[in-house]
Design an enzyme around this catalytic site. Structure first.
Site, PDB file in Angstrom:
ATOM      1  N   GLY A   9       1.070  -1.304   0.176  1.00  0.00           N
ATOM      2  CA  GLY A   9       0.337  -0.044   0.109  1.00  0.00           C
ATOM      3  C   GLY A   9       0.673   1.202  -0.216  1.00  0.00           C
TER       4      GLY A   9
ATOM      5  N   GLY B  30       5.730   4.147  -9.112  1.00  0.00           N
ATOM      6  CA  GLY B  30       5.585   2.350  -8.875  1.00  0.00           C
ATOM      7  C   GLY B  30       5.432   1.319  -9.511  1.00  0.00           C
ATOM      8  N   HIS B  31       4.599   1.936  -8.416  1.00  0.00           N
ATOM      9  CA  HIS B  31       3.186   0.557  -7.607  1.00  0.00           C
ATOM     10  C   HIS B  31       2.638   0.191  -9.149  1.00  0.00           C
ATOM     11  CE1 HIS B  31       4.100   1.380  -3.163  1.00  0.00           C
ATOM     12  NE2 HIS B  31       4.069   0.327  -3.300  1.00  0.00           N
TER      13      HIS B  31
ATOM     14  N   ASP C  95      13.013  -3.729  -5.546  1.00  0.00           N
ATOM     15  CA  ASP C  95      13.700  -4.707  -4.459  1.00  0.00           C
ATOM     16  C   ASP C  95      14.006  -5.685  -5.124  1.00  0.00           C
ATOM     17  OD1 ASP C  95      12.411  -3.149  -2.011  1.00  0.00           O
ATOM     18  OD2 ASP C  95      11.442  -2.978  -3.976  1.00  0.00           O
TER      19      ASP C  95
ATOM     20  N   GLN D 210      14.343  -9.088  -3.515  1.00  0.00           N
ATOM     21  CA  GLN D 210      13.844  -9.437  -2.766  1.00  0.00           C
ATOM     22  C   GLN D 210      13.282 -11.380  -4.072  1.00  0.00           C
ATOM     23  OE1 GLN D 210      10.041  -7.530  -0.961  1.00  0.00           O
ATOM     24  NE2 GLN D 210       9.670  -7.190  -3.207  1.00  0.00           N
TER      25      GLN D 210
HETATM   26  P1  AMP Z   1       5.796  -2.517  -1.347  1.00  0.00           P
HETATM   27  O1  AMP Z   1       4.688  -1.843  -1.377  1.00  0.00           O
HETATM   28  O2  AMP Z   1       7.238  -1.376  -0.947  1.00  0.00           O
HETATM   29  O3  AMP Z   1       6.198  -3.637  -0.758  1.00  0.00           O
HETATM   30  O4  AMP Z   1       6.401  -2.714  -2.863  1.00  0.00           O
HETATM   31  C1  AMP Z   1       5.214  -3.676  -3.928  1.00  0.00           C
HETATM   32  C2  AMP Z   1       6.369  -3.848  -4.984  1.00  0.00           C
HETATM   33  O5  AMP Z   1       6.044  -2.712  -6.088  1.00  0.00           O
HETATM   34  C3  AMP Z   1       7.254  -4.814  -5.132  1.00  0.00           C
HETATM   35  O6  AMP Z   1       7.767  -4.901  -6.295  1.00  0.00           O
HETATM   36  C4  AMP Z   1       8.269  -4.026  -4.934  1.00  0.00           C
HETATM   37  O7  AMP Z   1       9.202  -3.938  -5.752  1.00  0.00           O
HETATM   38  C5  AMP Z   1       7.560  -2.359  -6.435  1.00  0.00           C
HETATM   39  N1  AMP Z   1       7.716  -1.333  -6.269  1.00  0.00           N
HETATM   40  C6  AMP Z   1       7.869  -0.005  -5.446  1.00  0.00           C
HETATM   41  N2  AMP Z   1       8.854   0.710  -5.525  1.00  0.00           N
HETATM   42  C7  AMP Z   1       8.840   1.192  -6.924  1.00  0.00           C
HETATM   43  C8  AMP Z   1       9.610   1.614  -7.906  1.00  0.00           C
HETATM   44  N3  AMP Z   1      10.308   2.998  -7.841  1.00  0.00           N
HETATM   45  N4  AMP Z   1       9.623   1.589  -8.945  1.00  0.00           N
HETATM   46  C9  AMP Z   1       8.740  -0.384  -9.195  1.00  0.00           C
HETATM   47  N5  AMP Z   1       8.428  -1.196  -8.851  1.00  0.00           N
HETATM   48  C10 AMP Z   1       8.913  -0.476  -7.360  1.00  0.00           C
END
Ligand code: AMP
Length: 286
Positions: free
Chosen positions: A28, A33-34, A151, A154
């Site tokens: 969330g 990016g998301h 990540d 990850q």
């Molecule tokens: P998170 O909500 O931080 O757990 O991220 C969810 C997904 O979004 C994960 O696969 C992250 O690698 C991806 N993500 C987070 N930030 C970015 C970004 N700036 N660009 C691309 N993907 C992202």
């Protein structure tokens, strides 16, 4: 977009949805990016499922879990706008009905992939990540799993998990989306004050400089040192690590050894917020 708070409800809907299903797990506080992941998931008419679940088992510090930003109304608006079909928004008990101590992934061995960087600096973090992703995959049963290169470690752990558990889901990796000054977008950026936010731009600049140095044949340990020193010179930044590593093993890159790609990765405290970022250096041009 249909929002489901229970796995049973989501599975009922998905049994009638068209395949392939592409799944985007998130915690969330969504940003562009998301949304790049949601857009990639929805390409070619796939059914898109997103989850928002702040997984307690991957936080090694309770203060970090408590401070994690939560913006559910705005998140739902963004997901709907980007064509997400289903949002799974569960409570902890729905993801872990038998309690969070039980994990189908506790016996997995990630070897060198978790030995350094986030694995070394956040004890238990990747065990929690593997646990929650395996649970979510069991609930959603997608054909594709979409994750961000931001990540990198990850992604490597989840790729290994899919192999070890013989889960036939295809992993799709989306490049990192950045702010105008190059800072990698992150939910945690919301917690940066104006001066810390300004300083945070230095992380990308130093990673880019180190990546350029690798491409030019400079020594990796020297480049790590230069980037660490340059960031530490800014009173608002406290670098935890800068590592130049082999993209497949995630062990320190040794010049002269064959590598498919080289990663320059960093974790940096910026005021009260810990940020991570990385650059990929393809070796085909070296
Ligand atoms: P998170 O909500 O931080 O757990 O991220 C969810 C997904 O979004 C994960 O696969 C992250 O690698 C991806 N993500 C987070 N930030 C970015 C970004 N700036 N660009 C691309 N993907 C992202």
């Amino acid at each position: 977009m249909i929002t489901c708070q229970t796995a049973a409800e989501l599975q009922q809907h998905l049994s009638e949805a068209s395949t392939p299903i592409a799944f985007v797990p998130t915690m969330g506080a969504l940003h562009a990016g998301h949304m790049a992941l949601i857009d990639a998931a929805g390409a070619n008419g796939k059914t898109v499922v997103a989850s928002i679940f702040v997984n307690p088992t991957q936080f090694n510090e309770s203060t970090d879990l408590a401070a994690y930003p939560r913006t559910p109304t705005e998140d739902a608006r963004l997901l709907k706008h980007h064509g997400c079909d289903f949002l799974y928004l569960p409570a902890v008990e729905d993801v872990y009905p038998n309690g969070a101590a039980e994990s189908a992934t506790s016996e997995l061995n990630f070897g060198s992939l978790t030995a350094r960087m986030e694995g070394a600096n956040r004890p238990g973090h990747f065990a929690g990540v593997a646990q929650v992703v395996s649970r979510l995959l069991a609930i959603v049963s997608p054909q594709l799993l979409v994750m961000g290169q931001k990540d990198y470690q990850q992604v490597a752990v989840i790729r290994s998990m899919l192999q070890q558990l013989a889960i036939p889901t295809e992993l799709v990796v989306v490049p990192t989306i950045r702010e105008a000054d190059g800072l990698a977008m992150s939910s945690r950026n919301r917690r940066l004050g104006p001066e810390d936010r300004l300083a945070a731009g230095e992380i990308n600049r130093q990673l880019a400089a180190a990546a350029a140095g690798i491409a030019a044949g400079w020594g990796p340990r020297q480049l790590e040192g230069l980037a660490l020193d340059a960031m530490a010179a800014n009173p608002r930044l406290r670098p935890e690590y800068v590592e130049v590593c082999d993209g497949d093993t995630l062990l320190p890159f040794i010049p002269g050894t064959a590598a498919r790609e080289i990663i320059v990765a960093a974790a940096v405290w910026c005021g009260p917020v810990r940020l991570i970022d990385n650059k990929v250096v393809p070796t085909c041009n070296l």
